[in-house]
Structure formats: structure tokens, C-alpha cells
Design a protein around this motif. Sequence first.
Motif, mmCIF file in Angstrom:
data_model
loop_
_atom_site.group_PDB
_atom_site.id
_atom_site.type_symbol
_atom_site.label_atom_id
_atom_site.label_comp_id
_atom_site.label_asym_id
_atom_site.label_seq_id
_atom_site.Cartn_x
_atom_site.Cartn_y
_atom_site.Cartn_z
ATOM 1 N N ARG A 137 48.557 44.388 33.167
ATOM 2 C CA ARG A 137 47.210 43.821 33.073
ATOM 3 C C ARG A 137 46.505 44.335 31.825
ATOM 4 O O ARG A 137 45.891 43.566 31.088
ATOM 5 C CB ARG A 137 46.388 44.179 34.319
ATOM 6 C CG ARG A 137 45.016 43.514 34.363
ATOM 7 C CD ARG A 137 44.217 43.970 35.575
ATOM 8 N NE ARG A 137 43.827 45.363 35.462
ATOM 9 C CZ ARG A 137 42.743 45.770 34.791
ATOM 10 N NH1 ARG A 137 41.964 44.890 34.179
ATOM 11 N NH2 ARG A 137 42.438 47.047 34.718
ATOM 12 N N TYR A 175 38.214 38.025 34.317
ATOM 13 C CA TYR A 175 37.584 37.421 35.487
ATOM 14 C C TYR A 175 37.621 38.389 36.670
ATOM 15 O O TYR A 175 36.631 38.561 37.385
ATOM 16 C CB TYR A 175 38.307 36.119 35.848
ATOM 17 C CG TYR A 175 37.887 35.511 37.165
ATOM 18 C CD1 TYR A 175 36.664 34.860 37.300
ATOM 19 C CD2 TYR A 175 38.721 35.589 38.279
ATOM 20 C CE1 TYR A 175 36.282 34.303 38.513
ATOM 21 C CE2 TYR A 175 38.347 35.040 39.493
ATOM 22 C CZ TYR A 175 37.132 34.387 39.605
ATOM 23 O OH TYR A 175 36.753 33.841 40.805
ATOM 24 N N GLU A 176 38.795 39.041 36.854
ATOM 25 C CA GLU A 176 38.939 39.969 37.973
ATOM 26 C C GLU A 176 37.981 41.142 37.847
ATOM 27 O O GLU A 176 37.392 41.595 38.837
ATOM 28 C CB GLU A 176 40.391 40.471 38.047
ATOM 29 C CG GLU A 176 41.408 39.420 38.485
ATOM 30 C CD GLU A 176 41.756 38.443 37.387
ATOM 31 O OE1 GLU A 176 41.423 38.713 36.206
ATOM 32 O OE2 GLU A 176 42.350 37.399 37.693
ATOM 33 N N GLU A 177 37.794 41.640 36.624
ATOM 34 C CA GLU A 177 36.874 42.757 36.407
ATOM 35 C C GLU A 177 35.419 42.327 36.628
ATOM 36 O O GLU A 177 34.609 43.098 37.145
ATOM 37 C CB GLU A 177 37.062 43.309 34.988
ATOM 38 C CG GLU A 177 38.383 44.055 34.814
ATOM 39 C CD GLU A 177 38.686 44.376 33.373
ATOM 40 O OE1 GLU A 177 39.373 45.378 33.125
ATOM 41 O OE2 GLU A 177 38.256 43.628 32.477
ATOM 42 N N ARG A 179 34.447 40.007 38.771
ATOM 43 C CA ARG A 179 34.247 39.896 40.216
ATOM 44 C C ARG A 179 34.095 41.282 40.851
ATOM 45 O O ARG A 179 33.339 41.462 41.801
ATOM 46 C CB ARG A 179 35.421 39.145 40.869
ATOM 47 C CG ARG A 179 35.568 37.693 40.453
ATOM 48 C CD ARG A 179 34.294 36.864 40.661
ATOM 49 N NE ARG A 179 33.821 36.864 42.031
ATOM 50 C CZ ARG A 179 34.205 35.977 42.961
ATOM 51 N NH1 ARG A 179 35.077 35.023 42.638
ATOM 52 N NH2 ARG A 179 33.721 36.018 44.168
ATOM 53 N N HIS A 180 34.854 42.244 40.315
ATOM 54 C CA HIS A 180 34.749 43.606 40.854
ATOM 55 C C HIS A 180 33.387 44.211 40.533
ATOM 56 O O HIS A 180 32.809 44.939 41.349
ATOM 57 C CB HIS A 180 35.861 44.474 40.253
ATOM 58 C CG HIS A 180 35.850 45.891 40.730
ATOM 59 N ND1 HIS A 180 36.256 46.262 41.990
ATOM 60 C CD2 HIS A 180 35.461 47.044 40.105
ATOM 61 C CE1 HIS A 180 36.121 47.564 42.130
ATOM 62 N NE2 HIS A 180 35.638 48.065 41.005
ATOM 63 N N GLU A 188 34.820 31.273 45.485
ATOM 64 C CA GLU A 188 35.993 31.242 44.614
ATOM 65 C C GLU A 188 35.893 30.052 43.661
ATOM 66 O O GLU A 188 35.160 29.093 43.927
ATOM 67 C CB GLU A 188 37.284 31.122 45.431
ATOM 68 C CG GLU A 188 37.567 32.295 46.349
ATOM 69 C CD GLU A 188 37.857 33.588 45.594
ATOM 70 O OE1 GLU A 188 38.265 33.505 44.416
ATOM 71 O OE2 GLU A 188 37.677 34.665 46.189
ATOM 72 N N LYS A 197 38.741 30.924 34.639
ATOM 73 C CA LYS A 197 39.189 32.308 34.798
ATOM 74 C C LYS A 197 39.676 32.875 33.468
ATOM 75 O O LYS A 197 39.525 34.064 33.191
ATOM 76 C CB LYS A 197 40.300 32.388 35.849
ATOM 77 C CG LYS A 197 39.829 32.117 37.272
ATOM 78 C CD LYS A 197 40.973 32.245 38.265
ATOM 79 C CE LYS A 197 40.486 32.000 39.702
ATOM 80 N NZ LYS A 197 41.590 32.116 40.677
#
Length: 236
Positions: A137, A175-177, A179-180, A188, A197
Amino acid sequence: MEQEKLKQFTFYELYADMLNGLNDADAGKFAKRICKYEFENVEPNDAMTDKEIFYWSNISDMLAEVKEIEMQGKMPKKYNLRAKHFTFYDTYFNAMKLLNDRQCGMFVKAVCEYMFCGVMPNFNDKTMQGYFNLCKRKMDISKQRKAVGTSGGNAKKKPKKETGEEKIPAEIMTYEEFRHKYPEIQGELYGSAERYKTALDWTKVAERLGTDIDLRAEANIYRLTQKYVQRYGEKR
């Protein structure tokens, strides 16, 4: 007072060439020497073969110069313009510490091959593959940052004095960071909106949340994304 330590450093193709000139076990030990010097401020103090001594003598000055620049939060531009490179994060070193010398050499060579050639490794050892997948990642973020920086290189800029150094750009948020960081934003992305994303610069989305009151009031990721694109577009 404890000396400040780096969390990342620039890894050049020259280092990879040296590792590829060593067997896996020796490459693992050599890579650990580089990482200990960069991340832990530890000079090599173990026995080295004649080849390893020769290799180290040819990069020690470069390592010291680049490290001094990066400790100031700057980028060693004069080296980066000359040679292929990528950002080596401390999380890779943390994985290396869990491996023996031979495995470490295989692991680091695989990281270099993925970053320089785009070749994804397929380790027989599931543990090694798992470590690589966890580190991937960060590798992909590093690739993304380089791609964005390259595509933006043709933009017109004001002339500035050539110093051989430049500030390290802020890391792009995935995108994942995002959302975190904003767990209160629910839902979603689905359908055609899934492309956002990777199509959006989530660092900029986060910045807009801090200045756009109407955008900040949106608690659903799908509606927030639609509103953001309508107002600001999806250009990086």
C-alpha cells in the motif's frame, strides 16, 4: 538528547544494483546496514566482505549527503534528477527485521523490482508474501505521488533559484485513509462513483472539508463526493 530519526529516505537504483550483485543473504545484511544508518543513525560495525566494503565505500558519502538534506525536510534534487529512485519507508525496515538475512535479501530485491520495474513478486513463503502485501500500500502511494509529480512537471512555474534541494511534498491521502480519518462520514461509493476512489485527490477533499461548511455538513460519502465534484471537479 536523542538524535532525530528519519521515517523515510530516498532509495536509488544504484543501491538496488549493488544488492543484485550480492547473494540473497549478503544482500539482506547490506540492506539492513543502509536502513540502520538511515533510520537508526547506526554506522556499520559488523564484518564485511571485500565486495561489501567496496560497495559501501562508493555510497557512504552519498548516503551522508542525502541524509543531511532529508533531515532538514528537503528533497535531494540534484541526485533525484540524475537517477531513478523511490521513497523507502520505515515500515519496510520493520518487515525486514522479522526476516532472516536470506529472506531479507529476497524481500528487498522484490521491493526494488516492484518499484523500478512494476514486477509483483510471488514468494513461496506465505509469511514473506504477507509482509510484502502489507507494505505494498505504501509502495503504491509512492508510485502515485511520483506519477502525479511527473504529470504536473509540465505546468508553468515561476523561475526559482537552483539550490539542488526542494521541500518534500505532502503525501497524497488515499480514499482508505480519508475514510479512516473521517469515520463519521457513512455509506459507500457504488456504481460509476467507485472511480472516485482513485480519480480524486483525497488530500484536497479533506482540505475542502475544512473550508466549505456546506460540504462538511454532508455525512454520506456518496453525496459528499457528488457535491465535491459538482463544485470543484475531479482534476488532481
